[in-house]
Design an enzyme around this catalytic site. Structure first.
Site, short mmCIF file in Angstrom:
data_model
loop_
_atom_site.label_atom_id
_atom_site.label_comp_id
_atom_site.label_asym_id
_atom_site.label_seq_id
_atom_site.Cartn_x
_atom_site.Cartn_y
_atom_site.Cartn_z
N GLU A 1 -2.69 -1.94 -14.00
CA GLU A 1 -2.13 -1.48 -13.14
C GLU A 1 -0.70 -1.73 -12.08
OE1 GLU A 1 -2.31 3.61 -13.09
OE2 GLU A 1 -3.56 2.72 -12.42
N GLU B 1 -10.58 5.28 -16.80
CA GLU B 1 -10.20 7.02 -15.82
C GLU B 1 -10.64 7.78 -16.81
OE1 GLU B 1 -7.31 4.06 -13.98
OE2 GLU B 1 -8.22 4.30 -15.88
#
Length: 266
Positions: free
Chosen positions: A115, A135
């Site tokens: 990210e 995640e």
């Protein structure tokens, strides 16, 4: 500059600043302390008018493996909300920075690490990097833009695949889907970053700033709005210092020599 930080190394050489995530013993995983320092460091870069290039990298042989999940057990019920807000603030600052931003990626680039690269202008990665959004296997959801910026970068289909499966993939796939500009051997990473830095520093800084600004802001607009956004910028560009360099054949020749065949060997 780095004496102000415990979990980062922040160095400056003339107009180039480097932020190094410095927790190599845990693959530069982002705990609250390092996340707070990263937020502070990018603010420092934002306020430095002399900085023209920011290089973001990781210590050791890893860029960033994302959140430090070992810390989650110490969080209160309110902590996730405030941490995600801090994460999003940090990446927004990076995306909006005036300097050109280069992510120099080696090793793991997963979760929050991936990210972080989404908001950099350029990404140079080694051929041993591993990418992904794992995640989901920790029963958490991305907070730095993994479901939003990633979908805009690679398309909803691929973003869903990576977020919902948690699969890891290699640098060549990251490059095919536009996450990486350049792949190199690990020993060549510094050389590639330096070469790109030289090219960008040869440009007129005002023109670079304008071009980056209108591209970043235009990306959030429909095409008609983005095109209209370009119109008032152009007259100012022609009247400013850039037009003097355009008529300066020596400056133009130097830029073209560096630029015209850059990264065209792959």
């Amino acid at each position: 500059m780095s004496e102000h930080y415990q979990h980062l190394i922040l160095t400056r050489s003339e107009t180039v600043t480097t932020i190094t995530l410095n927790r190599p013993h845990v693959h530069n995983a982002l705990d609250r302390a390092m996340s707070d320092e990263l937020n502070r460091a990018v603010r420092e870069v934002r306020d430095d008018r002399d900085c023209r290039i920011l290089v973001l990298r990781g210590a050791g042989d890893t860029f960033c493996s994302g959140d430090d999940v070992a810390e989650f057990g110490t969080w209160t019920p309110e902590d996730p909300y405030w941490q995600v807000r801090k994460y999003q603030e940090t990446v927004q600052i990076i995306e909006d920075l005036t300097p050109i931003t280069i992510a120099a990626v080696d090793g793991a680039c997963t979760g929050g690490g991936l990210e972080l690269t989404l908001v950099c202008d350029f990404v140079i990665a080694t051929d041993r990097t591993r990418w992904g959004m794992p995640e989901i296997d920790w029963d958490i959801t991305p907070g730095w833009g993994g479901t939003s910026r990633l979908a805009r970068a690679v398309g909803t289909r691929k973003a869903k695949e990576w977020n919902l499966t948690g699969a890891l993939f290699a640098a060549d796939k990251a490059e095919r889907h536009g996450l990486v500009n350049r792949i190199c051997a690990p020993d060549d990473l510094d050389t590639e970053v330096a070469a790109l830095t030289d090219v960008m520093l040869a440009k007129h800084p005002t023109t670079v700033r304008r071009t980056k600004f209108i591209m970043n802001k235009g990306a959030d607009l429909p095409i008609s709005g983005a095109l209209a956004f370009e119109v008032p910028i152009q007259p100012f560009a022609l009247e400013a210092a850039g037009i003097r360099d355009f008529t300066d054949r020596k400056a133009r020749a130097t830029r073209r020599e560096l630029s015209q065949h850059f990264w065209q060997n792959s």
